[in-house]
Scaffold this active site. Structure first.
Site, PDB file in Angstrom:
ATOM      1  N   GLY A  33       0.819  -1.205   0.000  1.00  0.00           N
ATOM      2  CA  GLY A  33       0.000   0.000   0.000  1.00  0.00           C
ATOM      3  C   GLY A  33       0.847   1.247   0.000  1.00  0.00           C
ATOM      4  O   GLY A  33       2.041   1.192  -0.274  1.00  0.00           O
ATOM      5  N   ASN A  34       0.206   2.377   0.278  1.00  0.00           N
ATOM      6  CA  ASN A  34       0.942   3.644   0.331  1.00  0.00           C
ATOM      7  C   ASN A  34       0.315   4.534   1.397  1.00  0.00           C
ATOM      8  O   ASN A  34      -0.702   4.180   1.992  1.00  0.00           O
ATOM      9  CB  ASN A  34       0.949   4.319  -1.046  1.00  0.00           C
ATOM     10  CG  ASN A  34      -0.437   4.668  -1.520  1.00  0.00           C
ATOM     11  OD1 ASN A  34      -1.095   5.559  -0.991  1.00  0.00           O
ATOM     12  ND2 ASN A  34      -0.918   3.934  -2.514  1.00  0.00           N
ATOM     13  N   ARG A  35       0.921   5.681   1.637  1.00  0.00           N
ATOM     14  CA  ARG A  35       0.547   6.513   2.777  1.00  0.00           C
ATOM     15  C   ARG A  35      -0.529   7.556   2.472  1.00  0.00           C
ATOM     16  O   ARG A  35      -0.755   8.445   3.274  1.00  0.00           O
ATOM     17  CB  ARG A  35       1.779   7.242   3.322  1.00  0.00           C
ATOM     18  CG  ARG A  35       2.826   6.316   3.880  1.00  0.00           C
ATOM     19  CD  ARG A  35       3.947   7.123   4.528  1.00  0.00           C
ATOM     20  NE  ARG A  35       5.067   6.285   4.887  1.00  0.00           N
ATOM     21  CZ  ARG A  35       5.088   5.492   5.972  1.00  0.00           C
ATOM     22  NH1 ARG A  35       4.060   5.469   6.793  1.00  0.00           N
ATOM     23  NH2 ARG A  35       6.142   4.744   6.217  1.00  0.00           N
ATOM     24  N   SER A  36      -1.174   7.488   1.320  1.00  0.00           N
ATOM     25  CA  SER A  36      -2.177   8.510   1.018  1.00  0.00           C
ATOM     26  C   SER A  36      -3.365   8.400   1.985  1.00  0.00           C
ATOM     27  O   SER A  36      -3.945   7.338   2.161  1.00  0.00           O
ATOM     28  CB  SER A  36      -2.680   8.341  -0.418  1.00  0.00           C
ATOM     29  OG  SER A  36      -3.682   9.295  -0.669  1.00  0.00           O
ATOM     30  N   ALA A 100      -3.691   7.915  -4.907  1.00  0.00           N
ATOM     31  CA  ALA A 100      -2.364   7.357  -5.103  1.00  0.00           C
ATOM     32  C   ALA A 100      -2.562   5.926  -5.586  1.00  0.00           C
ATOM     33  O   ALA A 100      -2.945   5.037  -4.814  1.00  0.00           O
ATOM     34  CB  ALA A 100      -1.578   7.386  -3.801  1.00  0.00           C
TER      35      ALA A 100
END
Ligand code: CTP
Ligand code: CA
Length: 241
Positions: A33-36, A100
């Site tokens: 995943g990502n931090r958005s 994102a």
């Protein structure tokens, strides 16, 4: 700002916003995943609705309560986001890709949980590219314009880019190249050198447009920044029919 923020300058406009960050499964319990946080997309949806737009939000893994009066479609992976965005973009006057979207996903998703010490214990995760959704809606718009389709002819496409400066150029140089490469009308640029933006209430962005325009919005809360982004988009909309 209050009176201006409520100006119904998006009345009758169909606005599609993607927000949040996609998650790509590794096995049944893990993902990349990502931090958005989704908060800038949420703010864009709230402000657009307050200014009279008919708003659809494609939300990737955002837990926040959905904005009042906004139709929200929840998705998980880049591929799910792609399907929802392509479907909804067919009738949208404006598409803002604030999500994102993962660039890569595991090439093979394990059917069972990866266990320590098992024969299948992984040494690495093989990745494959996801589809670039924004590039796809730009291509769909181009094809629609060739057919003189009214939705695509008037459609405004907005991308987001989180950039850092590096040896090859500063943030805005990279962003300008990305705007041209993507073929969007407007690119909203976040300078993330140092990672300061993620998950925060305050933000500062620069809005670039296809004609070479460049406007640094005053740093502020995401709602104020969202209002500034809509101010940049509204003049690009065709006169209401
Ligand atoms: N985007 C998309 N689909 C993808 C990746 C990105 O639609 N698979 C969209 C994002 O929502 C954003 C824009 O493209 O609006 C720019 O994303 P960004 O990650 O900055 O661009 P990339 O082309 O993926 O380039 P980079 O290699 O710098 O990540
Ligand atoms: Ca990317």
């Amino acid at each position: 700002r209050g009176a201006r923020a409520l100006a119904p300058d998006l009345a009758g406009r169909r606005v599609l916003i993607s927000a949040g960050g996609t998650r790509e499964p590794v096995d049944p319990v893990r993902f990349l995943g990502n931090r958005s946080s989704g908060r800038q997309g949420w703010a864009l949806a709230r402000v657009a609705a307050a200014r009279g737009a008919d708003v659809t939000l494609v939300a990737a893994n955002v837990e926040d309560p959905v904005p009042f009066g906004v139709r929200t479609l929840h998705v998980g992976t880049a591929e799910e986001l792609r399907t929802a965005v392509l479907t909804e973009a067919a009738t949208a006057d404006v598409v803002v890709m604030a999500a994102a979207v993962a660039d890569f996903r595991p090439a093979d998703v394990a059917a069972a949980k990866l266990k320590k010490g098992s024969a299948g214990e992984p040494g690495s995760i093989g990745l494959e590219r996801t589809t670039d959704v924004l590039a796809e809606i730009v291509a769909v718009r181009r094809a629609g314009r060739e057919q003189a389709d009214p939705v695509h002819t008037g459609q405004v496409l907005v991308g987001f880019a989180a950039e850092t400066g590096d040896a090859e150029g500063d943030v805005l140089t990279h962003a300008r190249a990305k705007l041209a490469r993507k073929g969007v009308d407007v690119l909203v640029v976040n300078d993330v050198s140092g990672g300061q933006v993620f998950g925060r209430g305050d933000t500062s962005v620069t809005v670039l447009d296809a004609e070479g325009g460049e406007a640094a919005l005053p740093p502020g809360r995401k709602d104020a920044v969202a209002a500034g982004i809509w101010d940049a988009v509204v003049p690009r909309l065709a006169a209401p029919s």
